[in-house]
Enzyme design. Structure first.
Site, PDB file in Angstrom:
ATOM      1  N   ASP A  53      65.280  96.584 -50.483  1.00 18.69           N
ATOM      2  CA  ASP A  53      64.786  96.450 -51.745  1.00 18.69           C
ATOM      3  C   ASP A  53      65.410  96.125 -53.176  1.00 18.69           C
ATOM      4  O   ASP A  53      67.035  96.631 -52.959  1.00 18.69           O
ATOM      5  CB  ASP A  53      63.871  97.774 -52.137  1.00 18.69           C
ATOM      6  N   TYR A 111      70.782 105.450 -43.065  1.00 22.57           N
ATOM      7  CA  TYR A 111      70.620 105.476 -44.599  1.00 22.57           C
ATOM      8  C   TYR A 111      70.994 106.856 -45.204  1.00 22.57           C
ATOM      9  O   TYR A 111      70.923 107.826 -44.404  1.00 22.57           O
ATOM     10  CB  TYR A 111      69.353 105.232 -44.958  1.00 22.57           C
TER      11      TYR A 111
END
Lengths: 247, 247
Positions: A53, A111
């Site tokens: 994103d 992540y």
């Protein structure tokens, strides 16, 4: 003779509208595609592993493209780095078989989400960590993180607008550690739903703030109800660390 | 009733032409002065402790100004932070006596210089660390750093254009440590000449690259010859950590 070249890419997402090419905005995939076209002289198309994103960073996103270029696959990263801006780097490049697809291989994907704890905002941290003036309870957050491990239906941790057909994912590892004044949430899984890591991080932050207890996490997962989980934390704290593929 | 307010300021120097107010460019002192004028409604002037160069960062620079404002000194930082951009923060504020001057007090001042070591440039490090693809010998750098401790004439470590009248400074501590992939050079002294920390860092980097030996440092200091020392490393790796004043 066409070959498929795989790239490992690191970028600072601050100035980009995310990974995916879109008309009228600057994206990582867009800038990378232009650089490859300039290097090869070909009208190539990039296939990325993770469509991060806007504002999300990456240490090791993966992409492939097919080319007839005579530039050796393992030298491609050097050629591209001369054409790329400071905030995007190709870390390495190699050749893969022509059917190797970065989103269709079995993988472990990691992540990290960083939360900076300080009485005041710190300018030197603002681009790469979410800020809180609270002192989070890291030990309790780490205990809560354990509940995410395993195979679960993560509907409660998926933002609206997801195009996923299955909400089941396997989390291999989820833990929280302290680095200096930062809480670092690390999550490794076989895949993630839309905003899933940012919602997991928001839920763990709620635990760190004593708004939720570690013992509630399993119930929140089982509820399949997005409203039971914590907030979606901002993009700047999130970094895609990398992929491990079973080759 | 006029009072002197002291500010501790943290900033990301990336977007600024250094600390000092200059016509036609954006500086930290300029932006801070505007914010204080807006908060107090007065035509105040700021006196800063350290005139950091363009691109240099600070965790704790110090500044004072005199004001008749009714805003309590210890609340001033909150008022200013509402008016300042993201990359400048006032960490704290307090009242000092009217003759307290940030450049005329005895102090211990600490800088850190960061060098990121990696086979390729890392976008997430580029704003706050100098880059090298070499693996530096940290142990040898740390041994060399010891030679800077004590009172010395640092003419060899001063850039041309200095307005200093004395080149003697006392270094209380100088050491090099490893943090992740970064070599962190830490120097504490009673004051520094123009570009002194960046030249010390360049000289220590030469040691880390085996271009100089740790045993040469004392001789380089004694030479009083700028050409004997190493290069001036780039601004981005340098951060003014802070001041300790004898009160």
């Amino acid at each position: 003779m066409s070959k498929r070249v795989r790239l490992k890419i690191s970028y600072d997402g601050t100035s980009y509208h995310g990974w995916q090419i879109q008309e009228g905005v600057v994206t990582v995939e867009g800038v990378l595609t232009e650089a490859i076209r300039e290097a090869t002289g070909e009208d190539i198309t990039v296939i990325g592993a993770s469509r991060t994103d806007a504002g999300v960073h990456a240490m090791g996103n993966i992409a492939v493209f097919d080319t007839d270029s005579r530039i050796p696959a393992d030298k491609m990263f050097m050629v591209l780095n001369k054409l790329l801006p400071d905030d995007i780097i190709v870390v390495s490049s190699d050749e893969v078989s022509s059917d190797w697809h970065p989103r269709k291989q079995e993988c472990r994907k990691t992540y990290e989400y960083r939360i900076y704890m300080s009485p005041v905002r710190m300018p030197l941290k603002r681009l790469y960590a979410h800020y809180t003036y609270n002192e989070l309870n890291i030990e309790e957050m780490n205990r809560a993180a354990g509940a995410f491990r395993g195979e679960h239906d993560f509907t409660a941790f998926c933002a609206a607008g997801s195009q996923a057909t299955s909400f089941t994912r396997t989390i291999y590892d989820c833990s929280v550690r302290k680095e200096g004044n930062e809480a670092v949430i690390s999550v490794t899984g076989n895949g993630f739903l839309y905003n899933m890591v940012r919602i997991i991080s928001g839920t763990l932050m709620d635990v760190g703030l004593c708004r939720k207890s570690a013992d509630q996490i399993s119930g929140i997962i089982d509820s399949l109800d997005r409203r039971q989980a914590g907030p979606t934390l901002p993009a700047c704290g999130l970094t895609l660390i990398g992929y491990e593929y079973d080759e």
